[in-house]
Each structure stands twice: as structure tokens, then as C-alpha cells.
Scaffold this motif. Structure first.
Motif, PDB file in Angstrom:
ATOM      1  N   ILE A  83       0.902  -1.191  -0.024  1.00 14.02           N
ATOM      2  CA  ILE A  83      -0.025   0.098  -0.013  1.00 14.02           C
ATOM      3  C   ILE A  83       0.913   1.329  -0.167  1.00 14.02           C
ATOM      4  N   THR A  84       0.711   2.161  -1.188  1.00 14.34           N
ATOM      5  CA  THR A  84       1.571   3.245  -1.170  1.00 14.34           C
ATOM      6  C   THR A  84       0.626   4.353  -0.880  1.00 14.34           C
ATOM      7  N   ALA A  85       0.782   5.270  -0.030  1.00 16.15           N
ATOM      8  CA  ALA A  85       0.211   6.477   0.148  1.00 16.15           C
ATOM      9  C   ALA A  85       0.745   7.758  -0.083  1.00 16.15           C
ATOM     10  N   LEU A  86      -0.307   8.772  -0.571  1.00 17.92           N
ATOM     11  CA  LEU A  86       0.299   9.895  -0.965  1.00 17.92           C
ATOM     12  C   LEU A  86      -0.584  10.899  -0.248  1.00 17.92           C
ATOM     13  N   THR A  87       0.231  11.939   0.435  1.00 16.30           N
ATOM     14  CA  THR A  87      -0.339  12.960   1.415  1.00 16.30           C
ATOM     15  C   THR A  87      -0.034  14.224   1.040  1.00 16.30           C
ATOM     16  N   GLY A  88      -0.454  15.319   1.592  1.00 12.57           N
ATOM     17  CA  GLY A  88      -0.072  16.623   1.363  1.00 12.57           C
ATOM     18  C   GLY A  88      -1.395  17.418   1.491  1.00 12.57           C
ATOM     19  N   PRO A  89      -0.975  18.794   1.599  1.00 12.78           N
ATOM     20  CA  PRO A  89      -2.045  19.892   1.529  1.00 12.78           C
ATOM     21  C   PRO A  89      -3.053  20.156   0.408  1.00 12.78           C
ATOM     22  N   ASN A  90      -3.945  20.571   0.385  1.00 13.45           N
ATOM     23  CA  ASN A  90      -4.833  20.777  -0.686  1.00 13.45           C
ATOM     24  C   ASN A  90      -4.029  21.872  -1.755  1.00 13.45           C
ATOM     25  N   GLY A  91      -3.991  21.301  -2.958  1.00  9.08           N
ATOM     26  CA  GLY A  91      -3.281  22.211  -3.919  1.00  9.08           C
ATOM     27  C   GLY A  91      -1.873  21.846  -4.006  1.00  9.08           C
ATOM     28  N   GLU A 127      -4.964   9.908   0.555  1.00  6.34           N
ATOM     29  CA  GLU A 127      -5.651  10.361   1.759  1.00  6.34           C
ATOM     30  C   GLU A 127      -5.359  11.492   2.722  1.00  6.34           C
ATOM     31  N   HIS A 128      -6.191  12.176   3.145  1.00  9.21           N
ATOM     32  CA  HIS A 128      -5.860  13.153   4.290  1.00  9.21           C
ATOM     33  C   HIS A 128      -5.592  12.675   5.525  1.00  9.21           C
ATOM     34  N   ASP A 129      -6.269  11.685   5.881  1.00 11.14           N
ATOM     35  CA  ASP A 129      -6.339  11.037   7.051  1.00 11.14           C
ATOM     36  C   ASP A 129      -4.924  10.358   7.601  1.00 11.14           C
ATOM     37  N   ARG A 130      -3.852  11.058   8.087  1.00 15.48           N
ATOM     38  CA  ARG A 130      -2.628  10.657   8.463  1.00 15.48           C
ATOM     39  C   ARG A 130      -2.647   9.666   9.543  1.00 15.48           C
ATOM     40  N   GLU A 131      -3.581   9.421  10.405  1.00 18.84           N
ATOM     41  CA  GLU A 131      -3.637   8.477  11.148  1.00 18.84           C
ATOM     42  C   GLU A 131      -3.933   7.119  10.600  1.00 18.84           C
ATOM     43  N   LEU A 132      -4.685   7.104   9.602  1.00 20.84           N
ATOM     44  CA  LEU A 132      -5.188   5.911   8.634  1.00 20.84           C
ATOM     45  C   LEU A 132      -3.939   5.601   7.899  1.00 20.84           C
ATOM     46  N   VAL A 133      -3.352   6.550   7.339  1.00 26.29           N
ATOM     47  CA  VAL A 133      -2.100   6.414   6.501  1.00 26.29           C
ATOM     48  C   VAL A 133      -0.993   5.713   7.242  1.00 26.29           C
ATOM     49  N   ASP A 134      -0.811   6.306   8.419  1.00 23.53           N
ATOM     50  CA  ASP A 134       0.359   5.553   9.179  1.00 23.53           C
ATOM     51  C   ASP A 134      -0.069   3.982   9.674  1.00 23.53           C
ATOM     52  N   VAL A 154       5.044   5.937   2.349  1.00 23.15           N
ATOM     53  CA  VAL A 154       4.210   7.203   2.517  1.00 23.15           C
ATOM     54  C   VAL A 154       4.798   8.409   1.830  1.00 23.15           C
ATOM     55  N   HIS A 155       4.348   9.177   0.686  1.00 23.63           N
ATOM     56  CA  HIS A 155       5.023  10.179  -0.269  1.00 23.63           C
ATOM     57  C   HIS A 155       4.254  11.426   0.382  1.00 23.63           C
ATOM     58  N   THR A 156       4.758  12.425   0.554  1.00 25.60           N
ATOM     59  CA  THR A 156       4.292  13.781   0.882  1.00 25.60           C
ATOM     60  C   THR A 156       4.515  14.507  -0.379  1.00 25.60           C
ATOM     61  N   MET A 157       3.454  15.285  -0.865  1.00 30.65           N
ATOM     62  CA  MET A 157       3.431  16.170  -1.771  1.00 30.65           C
ATOM     63  C   MET A 157       3.262  17.571  -1.349  1.00 30.65           C
ATOM     64  N   ALA A 158       4.064  18.772  -2.107  1.00 27.30           N
ATOM     65  CA  ALA A 158       4.039  20.049  -1.868  1.00 27.30           C
ATOM     66  C   ALA A 158       4.379  20.816  -3.157  1.00 27.30           C
ATOM     67  N   ALA A 159       3.692  21.832  -3.503  1.00 31.12           N
ATOM     68  CA  ALA A 159       3.983  22.428  -4.817  1.00 31.12           C
ATOM     69  C   ALA A 159       4.363  21.729  -6.081  1.00 31.12           C
ATOM     70  N   GLY A 160       3.584  20.511  -6.296  1.00 39.22           N
ATOM     71  CA  GLY A 160       3.733  19.824  -7.378  1.00 39.22           C
ATOM     72  C   GLY A 160       4.974  18.718  -7.435  1.00 39.22           C
ATOM     73  N   ARG A 161       5.476  18.479  -6.273  1.00 37.40           N
ATOM     74  CA  ARG A 161       6.745  17.735  -6.240  1.00 37.40           C
ATOM     75  C   ARG A 161       6.631  16.897  -4.888  1.00 37.40           C
ATOM     76  N   LEU A 162       7.244  15.702  -4.872  1.00 40.42           N
ATOM     77  CA  LEU A 162       7.457  14.915  -3.771  1.00 40.42           C
ATOM     78  C   LEU A 162       8.451  15.443  -3.216  1.00 40.42           C
ATOM     79  N   THR A 163       8.241  15.695  -1.669  1.00 42.48           N
ATOM     80  CA  THR A 163       9.295  16.291  -0.729  1.00 42.48           C
ATOM     81  C   THR A 163       9.854  15.475  -0.184  1.00 42.48           C
ATOM     82  N   ASP A 164      10.720  15.828   0.741  1.00 40.65           N
ATOM     83  CA  ASP A 164      11.839  14.640   1.524  1.00 40.65           C
ATOM     84  C   ASP A 164      10.941  14.026   2.646  1.00 40.65           C
TER      85      ASP A 164
END
Length: 233
Positions: free
Chosen positions: A38-46, A201-208, A214-224
């Protein structure tokens, strides 16, 4: 537990770029969605999560980069062709046919995978109804069902296609605690049976709880902020 008889597939994105006018929604995104995890993608709206999801599913085409399914370039293939190759998705806003029964909603998914109507779709529909515990609701119209059950119906429609890769867009939205727990058990079992799952998914507890990576996105990129865990599957 899985309705599938075949192994999962590997979905890969390489250097995806997507522009909307002067806005860069995806800025060279690369991502691996391996089978049995299961690969998860999280991050703020936009952040670009939905744009990436649509480029992977075929709802949009990237301006640059590649999407590969088991090494095959599917970047320019439409959604219905990707579905026949084993890529299934759900939607952030529940997308079911309210005038159809639960079973017929699942049958749509089976037929979208390239099966002929009627008997050829019956077996995967029946397996998926049992898997999701929807047997007793099979003949009810979707319009009569609560949100949590509709989420299962939509998931069932995707699973009835016997996919190798399952893309889930906010699958826990609108679910209560018991329904979320059921979703956790189901997705964990599906991945354990070999399915490749990408979860936005926005629910970080579920993701964890359930994600292997787990990959976090910000401003169109995958972050560290990306990481991985092993769940012993």
C-alpha cells in the motif's frame, strides 16, 4: 481474500509534468506503486495529489514524463483502455449509479474490464459481493444506501474488474470509525494478496496504520517527507 486470481502489477511514474497555463501542477514527479504493498500519497490541498492521481488513471495526460504499467508505456492511453489492462480507481466524490442495484453497479466494473455482459461478469461480481459483505444487499438500489455502504459499492465496482493496480482517492471520506476499521482490514488483506494499492488520503492516522510507503507532496513535487515501513506481509 482477494477476488483476483492473477498477481498484482507494477505502476510507475517517471518525471511527470503537468501545466495549467502558467501554473505547474506537477513538477517532475516520479513514483513507484509496487504489487503487494500500500503506497500512500499525502499533502495539503493544492499540492498536486489529485492531478497526479488523474495522470496515473488516465483522466488527464501529462505534458511530459511517462506512466508505465508492468513496463508498458500507458502515458497516452485513455481510462477505459487502462481499465482493461488492470488499472482500477475510485473517486473522492462517491461515483455510483443510484438507479442500479448493488450487483449491477459491480457488474459495470466487471464489464469495463473487457468482459462481455451477463454470465462472464457474474463470477467476479459474486466473489466481490462476498468479499465486501454485500451479499444481502445485492438486489437493493444504490440510491437507498448510506454513505459508508456506497463507498464499499464503489470499491466493489473497482475490484470486480480484477485489477492489478487499485487507485483510491480519499476512500475513508464520510466513513464512521467502524467503517474505517473495515476498510483498513480489507485494504491490508488485498495488498497482502498481491494487489498494488495507491491511496490518496488526508487522514494521516489511517495512512500511518496501513501504508508501507508514504509520499508527501507540496507545490507539485514529492518532498523529503517520504518514508517507508514494513507491516510484515
Amino acid at each position: 481474500m482477494s477476488p483476483r486470481g492473477a498477481r498484482g502489477a507494477q505502476l510507475s511514474a517517471h518525471g511527470l509534468v503537468r501545466r495549467f497555463g502558467g501554473v505547474i501542477a506537477l513538477d517532475g514527479v516520479s513514483l513507484e506503486v509496487p504489487p503487494g504493498r500500500i503506497t500512500a500519497l499525502t499533502g495539503p490541498n493544492g499540492a498536486g495529489k489529485s492531478t497526479l492521481f488523474r495522470c496515473l488513471s488516465g483522466a488527464e495526460r501529462p505534458d511530459a514524463g511517462q506512466v508505465l504499467l508492468d513496463g508498458r508505456d500507458i502515458t497516452r492511453l485513455p481510462e477505459h483502455t487502462r481499465a482493461r489492462l488492470g488499472l482500477a480507481r475510485t473517486f473522492q466524490q462517491i461515483a455510483v449509479f443510484p438507479g442500479l442495484s448493488v450487483a449491477d453497479n459491480l457488474r459495470v466494473g466487471a464489464e469495463q474490464a473487457g468482459r462481455r455482459p451477463s454470465k462472464e461478469a457474474d463470477a467476479p461480481v459474486a466473489r466481490t459481493l462476498r468479499l465486501l459483505g454485500l451479499d444481502q444487499l445485492a438486489d437493493l438500489p444504490a440510491a437507498d444506501l448510506p454513505t459508508g455502504t456506497l463507498r464499499l459499492v464503489e470499491l466493489g465496482r473497482a475490484l470486480a474488474a480484477d485489477p492489478g493496480v487499485l487507485l483510491l482517492d480519499e476512500p475513508a471520506a464520510g466513513l464512521d470509525r467502524d467503517e474505517t476499521e473495515r476498510l483498513v482490514l480489507l485494504l491490508t488483506a488485498l495488498a497482502g494478496d498481491g494487489l498494488a494499492v495507491l491511496l490518496v488520503e488526508h487522514d494521516r492516522e489511517l495512512v500511518d496504520r496501513i501504508a508501507d510507503s508514504v509520499h508527501t507532496m507540496a507545490a507539485g513535487r514529492l518532498t523529503d517527507g517520504e518514508g517507508s515501513r514494513a507491516h510484515g506481509r
